[in-house]
Each structure stands twice: as C-alpha cells, then as structure tokens.
Scaffold this motif. Structure first.
Motif, PDB file in Angstrom:
ATOM      1  N   VAL A  20      -9.525  68.347 163.590  1.00  0.00           N
ATOM      2  CA  VAL A  20     -10.706  68.643 164.400  1.00  0.00           C
ATOM      3  C   VAL A  20     -11.974  68.402 163.588  1.00  0.00           C
ATOM      4  O   VAL A  20     -11.931  68.198 162.372  1.00  0.00           O
ATOM      5  CB  VAL A  20     -10.669  70.101 164.926  1.00  0.00           C
ATOM      6  CG1 VAL A  20      -9.462  70.328 165.826  1.00  0.00           C
ATOM      7  CG2 VAL A  20     -10.694  71.104 163.794  1.00  0.00           C
ATOM      8  N   PRO A  60     -17.625  67.566 175.893  1.00  0.00           N
ATOM      9  CA  PRO A  60     -16.401  67.025 175.290  1.00  0.00           C
ATOM     10  C   PRO A  60     -16.007  65.690 175.924  1.00  0.00           C
ATOM     11  O   PRO A  60     -16.233  65.469 177.122  1.00  0.00           O
ATOM     12  CB  PRO A  60     -15.340  68.087 175.592  1.00  0.00           C
ATOM     13  CG  PRO A  60     -16.080  69.303 176.013  1.00  0.00           C
ATOM     14  CD  PRO A  60     -17.398  68.844 176.553  1.00  0.00           C
ATOM     15  N   SER A  91      -9.858  61.806 164.526  1.00  0.00           N
ATOM     16  CA  SER A  91      -9.401  63.109 165.029  1.00  0.00           C
ATOM     17  C   SER A  91      -7.956  63.074 165.495  1.00  0.00           C
ATOM     18  O   SER A  91      -7.180  63.963 165.150  1.00  0.00           O
ATOM     19  CB  SER A  91     -10.320  63.610 166.139  1.00  0.00           C
ATOM     20  OG  SER A  91     -10.441  62.639 167.153  1.00  0.00           O
ATOM     21  N   LEU A  93      -6.261  63.993 168.023  1.00  0.00           N
ATOM     22  CA  LEU A  93      -5.906  65.375 168.324  1.00  0.00           C
ATOM     23  C   LEU A  93      -4.623  65.562 169.129  1.00  0.00           C
ATOM     24  O   LEU A  93      -3.920  66.553 168.947  1.00  0.00           O
ATOM     25  CB  LEU A  93      -7.069  66.057 169.073  1.00  0.00           C
ATOM     26  CG  LEU A  93      -8.382  66.162 168.303  1.00  0.00           C
ATOM     27  CD1 LEU A  93      -9.455  66.782 169.177  1.00  0.00           C
ATOM     28  CD2 LEU A  93      -8.199  66.952 167.021  1.00  0.00           C
ATOM     29  N   GLN A 140     -12.165  71.191 170.808  1.00  0.00           N
ATOM     30  CA  GLN A 140     -11.270  70.389 169.963  1.00  0.00           C
ATOM     31  C   GLN A 140     -10.025  71.193 169.578  1.00  0.00           C
ATOM     32  O   GLN A 140      -8.912  70.667 169.610  1.00  0.00           O
ATOM     33  CB  GLN A 140     -11.994  69.900 168.718  1.00  0.00           C
ATOM     34  CG  GLN A 140     -12.975  68.797 169.010  1.00  0.00           C
ATOM     35  CD  GLN A 140     -13.099  67.853 167.841  1.00  0.00           C
ATOM     36  OE1 GLN A 140     -13.058  68.245 166.682  1.00  0.00           O
ATOM     37  NE2 GLN A 140     -13.259  66.583 168.154  1.00  0.00           N
TER      38      GLN A 140
END
Length: 177
Positions: A20, A60, A91, A93, A140
């Motif tokens: 993150v 976001p 990232s 994620l 995140q």
C-alpha cells in the motif's frame, strides 16, 4: 548467488516490490535494484494523468482505471526481464492485478512490504508533495489481498530500516527468484 560481475543470477530477475501507499515501495525498490545490479522503475510514473488527478482529489482508483496502467507496468516488467532484469515498485494490491502482471511476465516474483496501519498512516502523513493523499490509505488497506501460497513472493515487515529490508529482499530473490 551473487556473481562476481554483480548480477544476482544468470537469469535476469523480474521483481515487483508491492504494498500500500507509504509502505516504502520506491525506497526499497531502488535499494534492491542496487543490490541486484539491475535498473528499477516506479510504476506510479506510468499512471495516466487522469489516474493521478483522481487520486490527488482523494478518489480511489477502480479496476477500470487500473487495467491500462497494469498493462503498461506489465510491459515494462517483461521488457526489463528480457534485457538486464528489473525491479518495479508497484502497489499490485489484488491477486488479479498480480495475475495481470504475471500474464505479461510469468517469471515475476513479488516482495510484499507490510506494516501496521498506524505506521503506514504516520509515514503517509509525513509525505509532502506526493500525489497519493494519506486519506486513501484505508481504501488501499481494504483493497489489499496479501500474497497467497501459490504466488512466488515474500512478505517483509516495513518497521525495519530500509537497508535491512532491502538486504532481506535481495537474499530472498537470489535464493528463490
């Protein structure tokens, strides 16, 4: 194994330093690239301006925003591996984001930088002139899917000094990458 000419191995490594915002991706990617004697890039530099503007506004990104960006990151990752090796700070994620990167570069390995919300929030609040506001940290963290057992990678705690984290990452990459 470190070869005398400074290369980590005969095969060019393709490493994604993930996590993150405020985990230290850029710092660790740069330090790791020095240890592996390969170039590095920051995937944030590949975001289209619309993505940057959205994040600067505290909004976001969604998956539609991320797909073309991830494709650009994947292209750089594959090109770097085909050349001299590469470390990319990205990232990455979600698992499906990492799958998209692996589709472009199947040999990519991941170094997941992990830390407590408190530490990450403190770091994010200390940053100046960064397009990613601290207010997006929680989104995140909610999006983050840690590496799972089928993914080639390692998770490292970011509470250690950057030099220690980079050394641990380099040791893992040279042993497992």
């Amino acid at each position: 194994m470190i070869h005398p000419e400074g290369r980590a191995s005969a095969a060019a490594p393709a490493v994604v330093v993930m996590g993150v915002s405020a985990a230290g991706k850029s710092t660790i990617a740069e330090a790791l690239s020095r240890r592996l004697a390969v170039p590095w890039i920051d995937a944030d530099d590949l975001h289209p301006s619309a993505n940057r503007q959205k994040m600067m506004a505290g909004i976001p990104l969604d998956d539609d925003d991320r797909r073309p960006w991830l494709d650009a990151v994947g292209e750089k990752l594959a090109a770097g591996e085909a050349a001299e090796g590469i470390v990319v700070a990205c990232s990455a994620l979600r698992r499906n984001y990492r799958d998209r990167l692996r589709a472009a570069c199947p040999t990519a390995v991941f170094v997941h930088l992990h830390g407590s919300r408190e530490l990450l929030a403190h770091r994010a609040s200390e940053r100046v002139e960064h397009f990613m506001p601290a207010s997006l940290l929680d989104s995140q963290l909610a999006t983050l899917e840690p590496l799972d057992a089928e993914e080639r990678g390692v998770t490292l705690d970011v509470s250690d000094a950057p030099a220690v984290i980079a050394q641990r990452a380099a040791e893992w990459v040279t042993s497992n990458g």
